[in-house]
Write a protein that holds these residues in place. Structure first.
Motif, PDB file in Angstrom:
ATOM      1  N   LEU A 150       0.894  -1.341  -0.001  1.00 17.31           N
ATOM      2  CA  LEU A 150       0.072   0.039  -0.131  1.00 17.31           C
ATOM      3  C   LEU A 150       0.777   1.300  -0.025  1.00 17.31           C
ATOM      4  CD1 LEU A 150      -2.634  -1.322   2.376  1.00 17.31           C
ATOM      5  CD2 LEU A 150      -3.003  -1.029   0.048  1.00 17.31           C
ATOM      6  N   HIS A 151       0.758   1.924  -1.156  1.00 17.90           N
ATOM      7  CA  HIS A 151       1.978   3.107  -1.481  1.00 17.90           C
ATOM      8  C   HIS A 151       1.412   4.523  -0.887  1.00 17.90           C
ATOM      9  CE1 HIS A 151       5.014   5.454  -3.301  1.00 17.90           C
ATOM     10  NE2 HIS A 151       5.234   4.427  -4.503  1.00 17.90           N
ATOM     11  N   THR A 152       1.295   4.598   0.621  1.00 16.24           N
ATOM     12  CA  THR A 152       0.500   5.638   1.165  1.00 16.24           C
ATOM     13  C   THR A 152       1.400   6.787   1.177  1.00 16.24           C
ATOM     14  OG1 THR A 152      -0.290   3.911   2.824  1.00 16.24           O
ATOM     15  CG2 THR A 152      -0.738   6.165   3.384  1.00 16.24           C
ATOM     16  N   TYR A 153       0.959   8.012   0.559  1.00 15.50           N
ATOM     17  CA  TYR A 153       1.477   9.115   0.756  1.00 15.50           C
ATOM     18  C   TYR A 153       1.040  10.164   1.979  1.00 15.50           C
ATOM     19  CZ  TYR A 153       3.238   8.680  -4.271  1.00 15.50           C
ATOM     20  OH  TYR A 153       3.921   8.199  -5.525  1.00 15.50           O
ATOM     21  N   LEU A 154       1.612  10.227   3.061  1.00 11.92           N
ATOM     22  CA  LEU A 154       1.047  11.048   4.245  1.00 11.92           C
ATOM     23  C   LEU A 154       1.630  12.528   4.053  1.00 11.92           C
ATOM     24  CD1 LEU A 154       2.189   8.365   6.898  1.00 11.92           C
ATOM     25  CD2 LEU A 154      -0.113   8.706   6.217  1.00 11.92           C
ATOM     26  N   LYS A 155       0.440  13.268   4.440  1.00  7.98           N
ATOM     27  CA  LYS A 155       0.850  14.641   4.292  1.00  7.98           C
ATOM     28  C   LYS A 155       1.391  15.044   5.545  1.00  7.98           C
ATOM     29  CE  LYS A 155      -1.763  18.799   2.833  1.00  7.98           C
ATOM     30  NZ  LYS A 155      -3.011  19.346   2.129  1.00  7.98           N
ATOM     31  N   VAL A 156       2.424  16.050   5.465  1.00  8.87           N
ATOM     32  CA  VAL A 156       2.989  16.645   6.640  1.00  8.87           C
ATOM     33  C   VAL A 156       3.210  18.117   6.245  1.00  8.87           C
ATOM     34  CG1 VAL A 156       3.987  14.728   7.350  1.00  8.87           C
ATOM     35  CG2 VAL A 156       5.213  16.110   5.806  1.00  8.87           C
ATOM     36  N   LYS A 157       3.312  18.869   7.434  1.00 10.72           N
ATOM     37  CA  LYS A 157       3.462  20.334   7.220  1.00 10.72           C
ATOM     38  C   LYS A 157       4.777  20.795   6.822  1.00 10.72           C
ATOM     39  CE  LYS A 157      -0.212  21.896  10.431  1.00 10.72           C
ATOM     40  NZ  LYS A 157      -0.426  22.068  11.636  1.00 10.72           N
ATOM     41  N   ASP A 158       5.887  20.092   7.370  1.00 11.38           N
ATOM     42  CA  ASP A 158       7.264  20.420   6.914  1.00 11.38           C
ATOM     43  C   ASP A 158       8.321  19.349   6.988  1.00 11.38           C
ATOM     44  OD1 ASP A 158       9.942  21.521   6.986  1.00 11.38           O
ATOM     45  OD2 ASP A 158       9.617  23.018   8.285  1.00 11.38           O
ATOM     46  N   ILE A 159       8.840  18.516   6.140  1.00 12.89           N
ATOM     47  CA  ILE A 159       9.487  17.515   6.207  1.00 12.89           C
ATOM     48  C   ILE A 159      10.786  17.485   7.031  1.00 12.89           C
ATOM     49  CG2 ILE A 159      10.936  17.691   4.264  1.00 12.89           C
ATOM     50  CD1 ILE A 159       9.314  14.361   5.278  1.00 12.89           C
ATOM     51  N   SER A 160      11.074  18.889   7.275  1.00 11.85           N
ATOM     52  CA  SER A 160      12.497  19.021   7.879  1.00 11.85           C
ATOM     53  C   SER A 160      12.278  18.730   9.420  1.00 11.85           C
ATOM     54  CB  SER A 160      13.000  20.736   7.747  1.00 11.85           C
ATOM     55  OG  SER A 160      12.184  21.444   8.621  1.00 11.85           O
ATOM     56  N   LYS A 161      10.861  18.966   9.787  1.00 10.29           N
ATOM     57  CA  LYS A 161      10.671  18.635  11.376  1.00 10.29           C
ATOM     58  C   LYS A 161      10.078  17.364  11.652  1.00 10.29           C
ATOM     59  CE  LYS A 161       9.658  23.653  11.979  1.00 10.29           C
ATOM     60  NZ  LYS A 161       8.668  24.729  12.042  1.00 10.29           N
ATOM     61  N   VAL A 162      10.282  16.294  10.579  1.00  8.66           N
ATOM     62  CA  VAL A 162       9.450  15.330  10.633  1.00  8.66           C
ATOM     63  C   VAL A 162      10.595  13.922  10.992  1.00  8.66           C
ATOM     64  CG1 VAL A 162       8.263  13.271   9.197  1.00  8.66           C
ATOM     65  CG2 VAL A 162       7.632  15.376   9.180  1.00  8.66           C
ATOM     66  N   SER A 163      10.281  12.983  11.898  1.00 12.25           N
ATOM     67  CA  SER A 163      10.889  11.966  12.229  1.00 12.25           C
ATOM     68  C   SER A 163      10.129  10.558  12.024  1.00 12.25           C
ATOM     69  CB  SER A 163      11.956  12.189  13.381  1.00 12.25           C
ATOM     70  OG  SER A 163      11.149  12.296  14.512  1.00 12.25           O
ATOM     71  N   ILE A 164      10.838   9.570  11.946  1.00 14.42           N
ATOM     72  CA  ILE A 164       9.880   8.038  11.863  1.00 14.42           C
ATOM     73  C   ILE A 164      10.468   7.251  12.821  1.00 14.42           C
ATOM     74  CG2 ILE A 164       9.193   6.267  10.536  1.00 14.42           C
ATOM     75  CD1 ILE A 164       9.575   8.279   7.913  1.00 14.42           C
ATOM     76  N   LYS A 165       9.662   6.742  13.744  1.00 14.80           N
ATOM     77  CA  LYS A 165      10.006   5.879  14.631  1.00 14.80           C
ATOM     78  C   LYS A 165       9.680   4.531  14.649  1.00 14.80           C
ATOM     79  CE  LYS A 165       9.967   9.638  18.168  1.00 14.80           C
ATOM     80  NZ  LYS A 165      11.564   9.741  18.801  1.00 14.80           N
ATOM     81  N   GLY A 166      10.198   3.616  15.154  1.00 14.13           N
ATOM     82  CA  GLY A 166       9.732   2.201  15.022  1.00 14.13           C
ATOM     83  C   GLY A 166      10.412   1.315  14.262  1.00 14.13           C
TER      84      GLY A 166
END
Length: 320
Positions: free
Chosen positions: A188-204
């Motif tokens: 499932l090729h999900t495109y998640l919307k964020v406000k600012d990629i520079s403030k994003v991190s992915i955990k897990g």
């Protein structure tokens, strides 16, 4: 009949609702027709019948859009949709040589075939929270002549999209309806919307082995607790032990992506050059407002014997 698998995704269903829980409408006609479901509280989901692609999912009473959709996405059935949640089946990426999928285009045919809308069901849980489930189907008989020639195997896909107040569940069931076994991949090729990629991190993902497609498909191990996106990222994380990957923005959880009976996750952001090279990616700076967290089974192949069923999917929780 299919073989029961021990680990099947649990549906978000409950006793049938008695009150007004959701409205479901089919909007448009032909290749651009879509199914739109809206809860009484305002949350909504839109699913294009072409590809059964979820193109919009709004939470927070309908005020927060959670999916990124390119301004130049084709929504007329002319090509696969850039954005939303495209369904990848029966091969992920460019197909390998000397395999039953070798004649197929990249990412297979599910995202560029017209699916059937099989119906809706509404439910209400013990707390009075409503949800609505939309079912879609794609079968061998519904494929284009080219797709049937390229992959002449008998199958059935059923795709369930369940909208709840603060979550969206998407589950695919794959059935082998032919006389011989077949192998497939699914994502499932999900495109998640964020406000600012520079403030994003992915955990897990800490400690998980991944294939880095940016670095010549070399294999690495995720040593950092947080994955930050600071350039082009195209990684296949394999055999992830825990079920939840969390997208954090501004140090607050933005999304939980919970895998069900799927072991792999692809993280993708095209960054500047790749975004500029894609004709249907707009605006060109749009990569700063999106990140793909794509659940699937793409490390090797799933094999289904005659009559067997495989089921897997995700539940995405929005914190806005």
């Amino acid at each position: 009949m299919g073989v029961e698998r021990a680990n099947r995704p649990s549906a978000l269903s409950a006793p049938t609702a008695t009150g007004p829980s959701a409205t479901v409408d089919i909007v448009g006609s032909g290749p651009s027709s879509k199914v739109v479901a809206t809860l009484a509280s305002g949350e909504s989901v839109e699913v294009l019948l072409y590809g059964a692609t979820v193109t919009s999912w709004k939470s927070n009473g309908g005020k927060t859009e959670n999916l990124w959709l390119s301004e130049k996405a084709a929504l007329d059935g002319s090509k696969a949709v850039r954005g939303g949640i495209p369904v990848v089946f029966p091969v992920f990426g460019p197909p390998p040589k000397d395999h039953t999928t070798s004649s197929l285009p990249q990412h297979g045919f599910a995202r560029s075939s017209r699916w059937e809308f099989l119906g809706k069901s509404a439910s209400e849980d013990a707390l009075g929270s409503n949800s609505v489930k939309l079912d879609f189907g794609l079968y061998t008989s519904g494929l284009s002549e080219d797709a049937r020639k390229a992959w002449p195997l008998d199958f059935g896909l059923q795709y369930s999209v369940t909208l709840a107040k603060d979550s969206l569940q998407t589950v695919v069931s794959v059935r082998n309806e032919g006389g011989q076994s077949f192998e497939f991949q699914f994502l499932l090729h999900t495109y998640l919307k964020v406000k600012d990629i520079s403030k994003v991190s992915i955990k897990g993902l800490m400690g998980v082995e991944y294939v880095d497609k940016v670095l010549n498909a070399s294999t690495h191990n995720q040593s950092d607790m947080d994955l930050k996106i600071t350039g082009e990222v195209d990684r296949v994380y394999k055999g992830i032990p825990q079920d939840t990957t969390t997208v954090v923005e501004d140090e607050k959880p933005r999304f939980d992506v919970v895998r069900d009976n799927l072991q792999d996750t692809v993280v993708w952001n095209p960054w500047t050059e790749k975004a500029a090279a894609m004709g249907d990616f707009a605006p060109k700076e749009g990569f700063k407002q999106m990140v793909c967290v794509e659940v699937g089974t793409v490390n090797g192949w799933q094999k289904l014997e005659k009559g067997e069923v495989f089921e897997g999917g995700q539940t995405i929780k929005s914190f806005l």
